[in-house]
Design a protein around this motif. Structure first.
Motif, PDB file in Angstrom:
ATOM      1  N   GLY A 152       0.839  -1.199   0.000  1.00 49.94           N
ATOM      2  CA  GLY A 152       0.000   0.000   0.000  1.00 49.94           C
ATOM      3  C   GLY A 152       0.864   1.235   0.000  1.00 49.94           C
ATOM      4  N   CYS A 153       0.268   2.358  -0.443  1.00 51.64           N
ATOM      5  CA  CYS A 153       1.004   3.623  -0.435  1.00 51.64           C
ATOM      6  C   CYS A 153       0.051   4.761  -0.135  1.00 51.64           C
ATOM      7  N   ARG A 154       0.630   5.891   0.242  1.00 55.03           N
ATOM      8  CA  ARG A 154      -0.107   7.137   0.422  1.00 55.03           C
ATOM      9  C   ARG A 154       0.399   8.124  -0.631  1.00 55.03           C
ATOM     10  N   LEU A 155      -0.533   8.723  -1.371  1.00 55.16           N
ATOM     11  CA  LEU A 155      -0.195   9.690  -2.400  1.00 55.16           C
ATOM     12  C   LEU A 155      -1.107  10.901  -2.237  1.00 55.16           C
ATOM     13  N   ASN A 156      -0.498  12.069  -2.109  1.00 54.90           N
ATOM     14  CA  ASN A 156      -1.276  13.308  -1.906  1.00 54.90           C
ATOM     15  C   ASN A 156      -2.244  13.182  -0.737  1.00 54.90           C
ATOM     16  N   GLY A 157      -1.803  12.476   0.297  1.00 57.04           N
ATOM     17  CA  GLY A 157      -2.573  12.388   1.534  1.00 57.04           C
ATOM     18  C   GLY A 157      -3.592  11.272   1.589  1.00 57.04           C
ATOM     19  N   TRP A 158      -3.719  10.454   0.511  1.00 54.32           N
ATOM     20  CA  TRP A 158      -4.739   9.405   0.476  1.00 54.32           C
ATOM     21  C   TRP A 158      -4.109   8.056   0.173  1.00 54.32           C
ATOM     22  N   CYS A 159      -4.743   6.993   0.691  1.00 56.99           N
ATOM     23  CA  CYS A 159      -4.135   5.664   0.692  1.00 56.99           C
ATOM     24  C   CYS A 159      -4.772   4.708  -0.311  1.00 56.99           C
ATOM     25  N   GLY A 160      -3.952   3.775  -0.768  1.00 59.28           N
ATOM     26  CA  GLY A 160      -4.407   2.620  -1.537  1.00 59.28           C
ATOM     27  C   GLY A 160      -3.762   1.380  -0.973  1.00 59.28           C
ATOM     28  N   ASP A 161      -4.449   0.234  -1.061  1.00 59.80           N
ATOM     29  CA  ASP A 161      -3.974  -1.010  -0.442  1.00 59.80           C
ATOM     30  C   ASP A 161      -4.533  -2.164  -1.264  1.00 59.80           C
ATOM     31  N   SER A 162      -3.658  -3.084  -1.671  1.00 62.21           N
ATOM     32  CA  SER A 162      -4.109  -4.189  -2.517  1.00 62.21           C
ATOM     33  C   SER A 162      -3.166  -5.372  -2.353  1.00 62.21           C
ATOM     34  N   ALA A 163      -3.649  -6.559  -2.742  1.00 65.29           N
ATOM     35  CA  ALA A 163      -2.839  -7.773  -2.639  1.00 65.29           C
ATOM     36  C   ALA A 163      -3.207  -8.733  -3.758  1.00 65.29           C
ATOM     37  N   VAL A 164      -2.235  -9.558  -4.117  1.00 63.76           N
ATOM     38  CA  VAL A 164      -2.445 -10.590  -5.130  1.00 63.76           C
ATOM     39  C   VAL A 164      -1.602 -11.799  -4.747  1.00 63.76           C
ATOM     40  N   THR A 165      -2.088 -12.986  -5.056  1.00 67.24           N
ATOM     41  CA  THR A 165      -1.301 -14.198  -4.849  1.00 67.24           C
ATOM     42  C   THR A 165      -0.881 -14.735  -6.210  1.00 67.24           C
ATOM     43  N   ILE A 166       0.425 -14.981  -6.348  1.00 67.04           N
ATOM     44  CA  ILE A 166       1.030 -15.277  -7.648  1.00 67.04           C
ATOM     45  C   ILE A 166       1.598 -16.700  -7.640  1.00 67.04           C
ATOM     46  N   PRO A 167       1.286 -17.505  -8.655  1.00 66.59           N
ATOM     47  CA  PRO A 167       1.938 -18.815  -8.764  1.00 66.59           C
ATOM     48  C   PRO A 167       3.347 -18.660  -9.324  1.00 66.59           C
ATOM     49  N   ILE A 168       4.259 -19.457  -8.839  1.00 65.73           N
ATOM     50  CA  ILE A 168       5.633 -19.453  -9.349  1.00 65.73           C
ATOM     51  C   ILE A 168       5.792 -20.676 -10.251  1.00 65.73           C
ATOM     52  N   GLY A 169       5.809 -20.425 -11.560  1.00 66.84           N
ATOM     53  CA  GLY A 169       5.858 -21.527 -12.517  1.00 66.84           C
ATOM     54  C   GLY A 169       4.604 -22.381 -12.413  1.00 66.84           C
ATOM     55  N   PRO A 170       4.633 -23.585 -12.951  1.00 64.58           N
ATOM     56  CA  PRO A 170       3.497 -24.495 -12.787  1.00 64.58           C
ATOM     57  C   PRO A 170       3.306 -24.856 -11.311  1.00 64.58           C
TER      58      PRO A 170
END
Length: 295
Positions: free
Chosen positions: A138-156
């Motif tokens: 997550g980050c704060r830009l110009n005083g406001w926040c964003g937050d996100s997540a993803v789960t990634i497979p590594i190869g097969p």
């Protein structure tokens, strides 16, 4: 970054968020019950969208990097560079631990591998084929926040892991679709919980989503399951509410433990888990996902 669930009276998860008298621009749950929620204006939601776009760029960079031999420390460095390029402040770096005597979070991303659910600390261990890694930032830009997540497979990855990732992502997508027609969060959470269980998996209940705005963690708590506490202090889905919705799903058990580093949370049976998250604003036209790349 998920919040630790408080099963008791709301709002108590974040002691710094004292529930004020209800001024303009805030809302309570149905019937005037807690939690008190800070509603955002269209302009504020647009500013949050800018922060969300930077988070989406960072996660896209991690996804493109993901391959055997890459380390989560490499991903952490890449996300830090994205934030520097856009003049954004990382939200996780230096975040205080809820465990007495443990240090603040030492990285820009949470990187949780395989049985680790959330809040994993990036390291130099090379990822290998068959791993799954959840990247949350997550980050704060110009005083406001964003937050996100993803789960990634590594190869097969195994068929079980592939199904786990698909079910967890669909749980988030299901929630977004349901927010167009449901009036309260308990209705959405019920659909999420029922879907996960119908697929033979388990909803992690120890950690939940959260409100978000000028601070990463605001009221309300946003569980991915239904409880007496939620029904008592439900969340009304009305224009201006912004939620970080983040289903966490495990293969074998919902029971978790925190490692000695004071941060990393894993499943007690050490079977795999997955985590997806978006920051979502309710508007008069319906839910708007703020943490994505395209307009």
């Amino acid at each position: 970054m998920s919040s630790h669930r408080d099963p008791g009276r709301r709002p108590t998860t974040f002691s710094l968020f004292k529930a004020p008298e209800r001024p303009a621009g805030v809302s309570t749950g149905p019937g005037g019950s807690r939690p008190v929620v800070k509603l955002k204006s269209p302009r504020e939601i647009s500013l949050m969208r800018e922060a969300g776009r930077v988070v989406a760029i960072a996660l896209d960079r991690c996804t493109k990097m993901a391959a055997p031999g890459v380390t989560t420390a490499d991903m952490d460095a890449a996300v830090a560079e994205v934030f520097r390029e856009h003049g954004a402040q990382p939200l996780f770096l230096g975040y205080p631990s809820s465990t007495r005597g443990k240090p603040p979070f030492p990285a820009v991303i949470c990187a949780s591998v395989n049985e680790q659910i959330v809040h994993g600390i990036p390291n130099r261990r090379p990822l290998k084929e068959g791993d799954v890694v959840s990247i949350d930032t997550g980050c704060r830009l110009n005083g406001w926040c964003g937050d996100s997540a993803v789960t990634i497979p590594i190869g097969p990855v195994s068929a079980e892991s592939k199904k786990l990732l698909g079910v967890t992502k669909e749980t988030l997508d299901l929630a977004i679709r349901a927010m167009t027609r449901c009036r309260t969060w308990s209705e959405v959470a019920s659909l999420m919980e029922r879907y996960v269980k119908s697929q033979g998996f388990h909803v992690i209940e120890k950690f939940v989503g959260h409100g978000i705005g000028q601070d990463m963690h605001e009221e309300p708590q946003v569980p991915n399951f239904v409880s007496k506490a939620l029904r008592k202090s439900d969340i009304r889905l009305e224009p201006g509410i912004v939620l970080a919705v983040e289903p966490m799903v495990a293969v074998g058990t919902k029971e978790v433990r925190t490692l000695d580093d004071g941060w990393t949370v894993e499943t007690k049976d050490r079977r795999y888990s997955a985590h997806f998250e978006h920051t979502i604003a309710m508007t008069p036209e319906g839910p708007r996902v703020l943490t994505y790349l395209e307009d």
